[in-house]
Design a protein around this motif. Structure first.
Motif, PDB file in Angstrom:
ATOM      1  N   MET A   1       0.918  -1.698   0.040  1.00  0.00           N
ATOM      2  CA  MET A   1       0.143  -0.436  -0.460  1.00  0.00           C
ATOM      3  C   MET A   1       0.956   1.091   0.347  1.00  0.00           C
ATOM      4  O   MET A   1       1.863   1.598   1.054  1.00  0.00           O
ATOM      5  CB  MET A   1      -0.901   0.107   0.777  1.00  0.00           C
ATOM      6  N   THR A   2       0.226   2.746  -0.724  1.00  0.00           N
ATOM      7  CA  THR A   2       1.295   3.391  -1.173  1.00  0.00           C
ATOM      8  C   THR A   2       0.333   4.993  -0.863  1.00  0.00           C
ATOM      9  O   THR A   2       0.077   4.730  -0.893  1.00  0.00           O
ATOM     10  CB  THR A   2       2.054   3.626  -2.320  1.00  0.00           C
ATOM     11  N   ASN A   3       1.130   5.623   0.051  1.00  0.00           N
ATOM     12  CA  ASN A   3       0.264   6.590   0.529  1.00  0.00           C
ATOM     13  C   ASN A   3      -1.090   6.413   0.606  1.00  0.00           C
ATOM     14  O   ASN A   3      -2.189   6.920   0.234  1.00  0.00           O
ATOM     15  CB  ASN A   3       0.526   7.543  -1.033  1.00  0.00           C
ATOM     16  N   GLY A   4      -1.173   5.522   1.472  1.00  0.00           N
ATOM     17  CA  GLY A   4      -2.846   5.288   1.397  1.00  0.00           C
ATOM     18  C   GLY A   4      -3.657   4.646   0.446  1.00  0.00           C
ATOM     19  O   GLY A   4      -4.725   3.746   1.179  1.00  0.00           O
ATOM     20  N   TYR A   5      -2.922   3.977  -0.464  1.00  0.00           N
ATOM     21  CA  TYR A   5      -3.814   3.277  -1.359  1.00  0.00           C
ATOM     22  C   TYR A   5      -3.230   2.134  -1.475  1.00  0.00           C
ATOM     23  O   TYR A   5      -2.351   2.117  -1.023  1.00  0.00           O
ATOM     24  CB  TYR A   5      -3.690   4.209  -2.573  1.00  0.00           C
ATOM     25  N   PRO A   6      -4.589   0.993  -2.173  1.00  0.00           N
ATOM     26  CA  PRO A   6      -3.821  -0.552  -1.858  1.00  0.00           C
ATOM     27  C   PRO A   6      -3.305  -1.082  -2.906  1.00  0.00           C
ATOM     28  O   PRO A   6      -3.244  -0.181  -3.609  1.00  0.00           O
ATOM     29  CB  PRO A   6      -5.315  -0.441  -2.012  1.00  0.00           C
ATOM     30  N   THR A   7      -2.376  -1.557  -3.079  1.00  0.00           N
ATOM     31  CA  THR A   7      -1.498  -2.161  -4.353  1.00  0.00           C
ATOM     32  C   THR A   7      -2.365  -3.188  -4.556  1.00  0.00           C
ATOM     33  O   THR A   7      -3.434  -4.044  -4.198  1.00  0.00           O
ATOM     34  CB  THR A   7      -0.256  -3.369  -3.584  1.00  0.00           C
ATOM     35  N   ILE A   8      -2.749  -3.516  -6.118  1.00  0.00           N
ATOM     36  CA  ILE A   8      -3.196  -4.064  -6.472  1.00  0.00           C
ATOM     37  C   ILE A   8      -2.937  -5.280  -7.553  1.00  0.00           C
ATOM     38  O   ILE A   8      -2.063  -5.180  -7.635  1.00  0.00           O
ATOM     39  CB  ILE A   8      -4.341  -3.422  -7.534  1.00  0.00           C
ATOM     40  N   SER A   9      -3.091  -6.405  -6.979  1.00  0.00           N
ATOM     41  CA  SER A   9      -3.001  -7.562  -7.546  1.00  0.00           C
ATOM     42  C   SER A   9      -3.962  -8.244  -8.893  1.00  0.00           C
ATOM     43  O   SER A   9      -4.651  -7.953  -8.610  1.00  0.00           O
ATOM     44  CB  SER A   9      -2.456  -8.934  -6.455  1.00  0.00           C
ATOM     45  N   ILE A  10      -3.636  -7.893  -9.851  1.00  0.00           N
ATOM     46  CA  ILE A  10      -4.213  -8.546 -10.983  1.00  0.00           C
ATOM     47  C   ILE A  10      -3.549 -10.135 -12.035  1.00  0.00           C
ATOM     48  O   ILE A  10      -2.485 -10.501 -12.096  1.00  0.00           O
ATOM     49  CB  ILE A  10      -3.633  -7.197 -12.315  1.00  0.00           C
ATOM     50  N   ILE A  11      -4.570 -10.528 -11.325  1.00  0.00           N
ATOM     51  CA  ILE A  11      -4.352 -11.963 -12.396  1.00  0.00           C
ATOM     52  C   ILE A  11      -4.834 -12.377 -13.067  1.00  0.00           C
ATOM     53  O   ILE A  11      -5.853 -12.123 -13.377  1.00  0.00           O
ATOM     54  CB  ILE A  11      -4.645 -13.161 -11.000  1.00  0.00           C
ATOM     55  N   THR A  12      -3.999 -13.231 -13.992  1.00  0.00           N
ATOM     56  CA  THR A  12      -4.334 -13.222 -15.925  1.00  0.00           C
ATOM     57  C   THR A  12      -3.974 -14.982 -15.860  1.00  0.00           C
ATOM     58  O   THR A  12      -2.824 -16.114 -15.375  1.00  0.00           O
ATOM     59  CB  THR A  12      -3.429 -12.540 -16.925  1.00  0.00           C
ATOM     60  N   VAL A  13      -4.982 -15.505 -16.157  1.00  0.00           N
ATOM     61  CA  VAL A  13      -5.134 -16.872 -16.010  1.00  0.00           C
ATOM     62  C   VAL A  13      -4.970 -17.035 -17.831  1.00  0.00           C
ATOM     63  O   VAL A  13      -6.239 -16.556 -18.296  1.00  0.00           O
ATOM     64  CB  VAL A  13      -6.387 -18.052 -15.462  1.00  0.00           C
ATOM     65  N   SER A  34       0.692   2.644 -10.830  1.00  0.00           N
ATOM     66  CA  SER A  34       1.990   2.433 -10.728  1.00  0.00           C
ATOM     67  C   SER A  34       2.094   1.806  -9.466  1.00  0.00           C
ATOM     68  O   SER A  34       2.624   0.376  -9.446  1.00  0.00           O
ATOM     69  CB  SER A  34       2.899   3.336 -10.426  1.00  0.00           C
ATOM     70  N   ASP A  35       1.267   1.119  -8.679  1.00  0.00           N
ATOM     71  CA  ASP A  35       0.902   0.003  -7.083  1.00  0.00           C
ATOM     72  C   ASP A  35       0.136  -1.151  -7.391  1.00  0.00           C
ATOM     73  O   ASP A  35      -0.437  -0.777  -7.063  1.00  0.00           O
ATOM     74  CB  ASP A  35       0.541   1.112  -5.921  1.00  0.00           C
ATOM     75  N   TYR A  36       0.544  -2.495  -8.611  1.00  0.00           N
ATOM     76  CA  TYR A  36      -0.198  -3.268  -8.683  1.00  0.00           C
ATOM     77  C   TYR A  36       1.047  -3.792  -9.102  1.00  0.00           C
ATOM     78  O   TYR A  36       2.446  -3.809  -9.484  1.00  0.00           O
ATOM     79  CB  TYR A  36      -1.062  -2.297 -10.497  1.00  0.00           C
ATOM     80  N   GLU A  37       0.965  -4.861  -9.215  1.00  0.00           N
ATOM     81  CA  GLU A  37       1.470  -6.296  -9.749  1.00  0.00           C
ATOM     82  C   GLU A  37       0.370  -7.382 -10.215  1.00  0.00           C
ATOM     83  O   GLU A  37      -0.345  -7.511  -9.932  1.00  0.00           O
ATOM     84  CB  GLU A  37       2.175  -7.265  -8.461  1.00  0.00           C
ATOM     85  N   HIS A  38       1.318  -8.350 -11.414  1.00  0.00           N
ATOM     86  CA  HIS A  38       0.333  -8.276 -12.878  1.00  0.00           C
ATOM     87  C   HIS A  38       0.493  -9.828 -12.319  1.00  0.00           C
ATOM     88  O   HIS A  38       1.789 -10.050 -12.720  1.00  0.00           O
ATOM     89  CB  HIS A  38       1.006  -8.289 -13.727  1.00  0.00           C
ATOM     90  N   ILE A  39       0.009 -11.071 -12.217  1.00  0.00           N
ATOM     91  CA  ILE A  39       0.130 -12.259 -11.542  1.00  0.00           C
ATOM     92  C   ILE A  39      -0.363 -13.222 -12.983  1.00  0.00           C
ATOM     93  O   ILE A  39      -0.954 -13.476 -13.028  1.00  0.00           O
ATOM     94  CB  ILE A  39       0.452 -12.667 -10.620  1.00  0.00           C
ATOM     95  N   ILE A  40       0.488 -13.451 -13.669  1.00  0.00           N
ATOM     96  CA  ILE A  40       0.096 -15.045 -14.806  1.00  0.00           C
ATOM     97  C   ILE A  40       0.296 -16.620 -14.979  1.00  0.00           C
ATOM     98  O   ILE A  40       1.195 -16.405 -14.475  1.00  0.00           O
ATOM     99  CB  ILE A  40       1.033 -14.372 -15.988  1.00  0.00           C
ATOM    100  N   VAL A  41      -0.495 -16.887 -14.637  1.00  0.00           N
ATOM    101  CA  VAL A  41      -0.913 -18.547 -14.422  1.00  0.00           C
ATOM    102  C   VAL A  41      -0.878 -19.228 -15.843  1.00  0.00           C
ATOM    103  O   VAL A  41      -2.272 -18.978 -16.436  1.00  0.00           O
ATOM    104  CB  VAL A  41      -1.828 -18.998 -12.954  1.00  0.00           C
ATOM    105  N   ASP A  42      -0.108 -19.669 -16.292  1.00  0.00           N
ATOM    106  CA  ASP A  42      -0.079 -20.320 -17.710  1.00  0.00           C
ATOM    107  C   ASP A  42      -0.274 -21.140 -17.163  1.00  0.00           C
ATOM    108  O   ASP A  42       0.209 -22.659 -16.349  1.00  0.00           O
ATOM    109  CB  ASP A  42       0.649 -20.489 -18.558  1.00  0.00           C
ATOM    110  N   GLY A  43      -1.554 -22.804 -17.879  1.00  0.00           N
ATOM    111  CA  GLY A  43      -1.623 -24.040 -17.719  1.00  0.00           C
ATOM    112  C   GLY A  43      -0.632 -24.601 -18.668  1.00  0.00           C
ATOM    113  O   GLY A  43      -1.277 -25.825 -19.280  1.00  0.00           O
TER     114      GLY A  43
END
Length: 252
Positions: A1-13, A34-43
């Motif tokens: 969390m930066t400056n009171g705002y949440p870190t957003i996790s984006i998940i792509t399958v 900018s305070d996000y993470e992008h997680i990719i789950v590949d099958g």
């Protein structure tokens, strides 16, 4: 969390999504927030999808291995996530504009929300600028779950604490695991939720939930099961009554 705002996790399958995954990745990377993470789950794709993922600097983490279906893959992504808020962006989808994550974070913090959702728009793969249908989540309320209604799943942003309290997606659902999850978290009426009145995600037509009458029948059978498992009284008549209203999504 930066400056009171949440870190957003984006998940792509994804699985064998070489034709669309680059657009999805670019959509996330272009966000002004900018305070996000992008997680990719590949099958365990075999078509070059993983090569695109590996070379994408904006992808925070990825895993490529066989799974037990789409909801199992989503659960893997949620387990990997470190953000305060979690969103699911499918490998066929893109965010509607570059300000989406910023608006999501501002509204969730300002209104102290556990869940936030908006609308989605469908477009043909060969005509990305022509919207064929708009799915509005504006009329959703927990009381409408028994009638087969839920917010548009790709537009849902959910606090990590909700998953910690209610659990993840059930992997024995083929197509309505997201509906079951919504029924489970909303049935007690304890969540603080809100609606963002705009298109959050643009989706290509042709996905599993828009794949013809066989998928529609499977979806509705699983919707009935989801209600039953969560103690929500419903029946076929209630569930099917929503379809005449869906015609307005094409006319809007």
């Amino acid at each position: 969390m930066t400056n009171g705002y949440p870190t957003i996790s984006i998940i792509t399958v994804c699985y064998n999504s070489v034709e669309t995954i680059a657009d999805t990745i670019a959509s996330v990377a272009s966000q002004q927030y900018s305070d996000y993470e992008h997680i990719i789950v590949d099958g365990a794709s075999s078509d070059g999808t993983l090569d695109i993922v590996k070379n994408a600097r904006s992808v925070t983490r990825y895993v490529s291995e066989r799974d037990e279906g789409i909801y199992d893959a989503m659960n893997k992504g949620i387990s990997m996530a470190t953000g305060n808020v979690i969103g699911i962006l499918n490998a066929d989808d893109v965010y509607a504009n570059t300000e989406i994550l910023q608006r999501i974070s501002l509204k969730m913090e300002r209104d102290s929300l556990d869940v936030l959702y908006g609308d989605i728009a469908f477009f043909s793969p060969n005509k990305p600028d022509v919207i064929k249908r708009r799915f509005s989540s504006a009329q959703f309320s927990p009381s409408k779950i028994a009638w087969g209604w839920m917010p548009a799943h790709p537009s849902l942003f959910i606090r990590r604490s909700v998953f910690e309290q209610y659990g993840f997606y059930k992997t024995d659902f083929k197509i309505a695991g997201d509906y079951e999850f919504v029924a489970r978290i909303f049935k007690e009426g304890n969540l603080r939720y809100g609606y963002l009145p705009e298109v959050v995600v643009k989706m290509r037509t042709g996905g599993i939930s828009t794949g013809g009458w066989r998928n529609t029948m499977l979806l509705n059978r699983e919707v009935l099961r989801a209600c039953s498992e969560n103690g929500i009284t419903t029946n076929w008549l209630k569930i099917l009554s929503k379809y005449p209203f869906k015609l307005f999504e094409y006319l809007r």
